[in-house]
Design a protein around this motif. Structure first.
Motif, short mmCIF file in Angstrom:
data_model
loop_
_atom_site.label_atom_id
_atom_site.label_comp_id
_atom_site.label_asym_id
_atom_site.label_seq_id
_atom_site.Cartn_x
_atom_site.Cartn_y
_atom_site.Cartn_z
N UNK A 26 4.74 -55.83 9.45
CA UNK A 26 5.11 -55.35 10.79
C UNK A 26 6.52 -55.77 11.17
N UNK A 27 6.88 -57.00 10.86
CA UNK A 27 8.21 -57.51 11.20
C UNK A 27 9.31 -56.76 10.46
N UNK A 28 9.13 -56.57 9.16
CA UNK A 28 10.14 -55.85 8.36
C UNK A 28 10.25 -54.41 8.84
N UNK A 29 9.13 -53.77 9.08
CA UNK A 29 9.14 -52.38 9.55
C UNK A 29 9.82 -52.27 10.91
N UNK A 30 9.50 -53.16 11.82
CA UNK A 30 10.10 -53.11 13.16
C UNK A 30 11.61 -53.33 13.09
N UNK A 31 12.05 -54.20 12.21
CA UNK A 31 13.49 -54.42 12.05
C UNK A 31 14.17 -53.15 11.53
N UNK A 32 13.56 -52.50 10.55
CA UNK A 32 14.12 -51.25 10.02
C UNK A 32 14.11 -50.17 11.10
N UNK A 33 13.03 -50.08 11.87
CA UNK A 33 12.95 -49.09 12.96
C UNK A 33 14.02 -49.38 14.02
N UNK A 34 14.23 -50.64 14.34
CA UNK A 34 15.24 -51.00 15.34
C UNK A 34 16.63 -50.57 14.88
N UNK A 35 16.92 -50.77 13.61
CA UNK A 35 18.21 -50.34 13.07
C UNK A 35 18.34 -48.83 13.15
N UNK A 36 17.29 -48.11 12.82
CA UNK A 36 17.32 -46.65 12.95
C UNK A 36 17.52 -46.23 14.41
N UNK A 37 16.84 -46.91 15.33
CA UNK A 37 17.02 -46.58 16.75
C UNK A 37 18.48 -46.73 17.14
N UNK A 38 19.09 -47.80 16.70
CA UNK A 38 20.49 -48.05 17.02
C UNK A 38 21.38 -47.01 16.34
N UNK A 39 21.15 -46.75 15.06
CA UNK A 39 21.99 -45.83 14.29
C UNK A 39 21.92 -44.40 14.79
N UNK A 40 20.70 -43.93 15.09
CA UNK A 40 20.51 -42.53 15.46
C UNK A 40 20.26 -42.33 16.96
N UNK A 41 20.44 -43.37 17.74
CA UNK A 41 20.27 -43.32 19.20
C UNK A 41 18.88 -42.80 19.60
N UNK A 42 17.88 -43.33 18.91
CA UNK A 42 16.49 -42.99 19.21
C UNK A 42 15.98 -43.97 20.27
N UNK A 43 15.46 -43.47 21.39
CA UNK A 43 14.92 -44.38 22.40
C UNK A 43 13.77 -45.22 21.85
N UNK A 44 13.72 -46.45 22.28
CA UNK A 44 12.68 -47.38 21.84
C UNK A 44 11.47 -47.24 22.76
N UNK A 45 10.69 -46.19 22.51
CA UNK A 45 9.49 -45.90 23.31
C UNK A 45 8.52 -45.12 22.46
N UNK A 46 7.23 -45.25 22.81
CA UNK A 46 6.20 -44.45 22.16
C UNK A 46 6.14 -43.09 22.84
N UNK A 47 6.08 -42.04 22.06
CA UNK A 47 5.99 -40.69 22.59
C UNK A 47 4.54 -40.30 22.82
N UNK A 48 4.28 -39.57 23.88
CA UNK A 48 2.98 -38.94 24.06
C UNK A 48 2.93 -37.71 23.16
N UNK A 49 1.75 -37.17 22.98
CA UNK A 49 1.61 -35.95 22.19
C UNK A 49 2.41 -34.82 22.85
N UNK A 50 2.34 -34.71 24.17
CA UNK A 50 3.08 -33.67 24.89
C UNK A 50 4.59 -33.85 24.70
N UNK A 51 5.07 -35.08 24.76
CA UNK A 51 6.50 -35.33 24.56
C UNK A 51 6.92 -34.99 23.14
N UNK A 52 6.05 -35.27 22.19
CA UNK A 52 6.33 -34.94 20.79
C UNK A 52 6.40 -33.42 20.61
N UNK A 53 5.46 -32.71 21.22
CA UNK A 53 5.47 -31.24 21.16
C UNK A 53 6.74 -30.67 21.77
N UNK A 54 7.26 -31.33 22.79
CA UNK A 54 8.47 -30.87 23.49
C UNK A 54 9.75 -31.28 22.76
#
Length: 179
Positions: free
Chosen positions: A113-141
């Motif tokens: 979990x720690x290694x994955x979260x660190x990799x995800x955090x770097x991706x969020x920073x690199x690609x400007x992905x908000x650090x939030x869980x998406x709902x199914x509706x938000x994903x569809x949109x």
């Protein structure tokens, strides 16, 4: 310029071993990337799953992570075969674990979990992905953030009935670590 990294974070972000997956859908642009998609492998180690992706699997992912290792199977700017509906726009992380696991079982694999979260955090920073869980509706949109393979299955049926990484996956802890 990214902020200075602590020694622990630098360790978690060290480059993954490489084992190229056999299948993908070709190149993509960084601007297309909007989601980080969380999966569970349903068995195996990072090495064995990466080896499977390199041979006969009709699937692929950017990263496969377990308590000991991390494998890079597809570059960020290549479309994986991870979850229909979010392949073109998603970066995918396979966690060596099971959708049936309880929260306690997932938490017993803190290194994963720690290694994955660190990799995800770097991706969020690199690609400007908000650090939030998406709902199914938000994903569809077409929303940007984190989702699971199960979310993609609900958002874009038919999608094979995937339930990973399961209801026991510690989303709250994971998102806090990504933040």
């Amino acid at each position: 310029m990214p902020p200075a990294l602590s020694p622990e974070l630098a360790r978690l972000l060290r480059p993954c071993k490489r084992k190229r997956a056999r299948h993908d859908s070709g190149p993509r642009q960084a601007a297309w990337i909007r989601q980080i998609v969380i999966h569970s492998t349903e068995g195996g180690t990072a090495a064995s799953v990466a080896a499977f992706f390199a041979t006969t699997a009709q699937a692929s992912t950017q990263l496969v992570i377990d308590d000991l290792d991390c494998y890079r199977c597809v570059p960020d700017l290549v479309i994986p075969w991870g979850a229909p509906g979010v392949n073109r726009t998603g970066l995918h992380i396979e966690h060596c674990g099971y959708a049936r696991w309880t929260r306690a079982e997932w938490l017993s694999h803190r290194p994963t979990l720690e290694r994955s979260a660190a990799k995800a955090a770097l991706w969020c920073w690199t690609y400007r992905i908000p650090r939030r869980w998406l709902t199914v509706a938000a994903l569809q949109a077409g929303g940007a953030g984190l989702c699971t393979h199960a979310d993609a299955t609900l958002a874009f049926p038919p999608n094979g009935g995937h339930t990973d990484p399961g209801s026991g996956f510690p989303r709250d802890l994971y998102l806090n670590r990504v933040k």
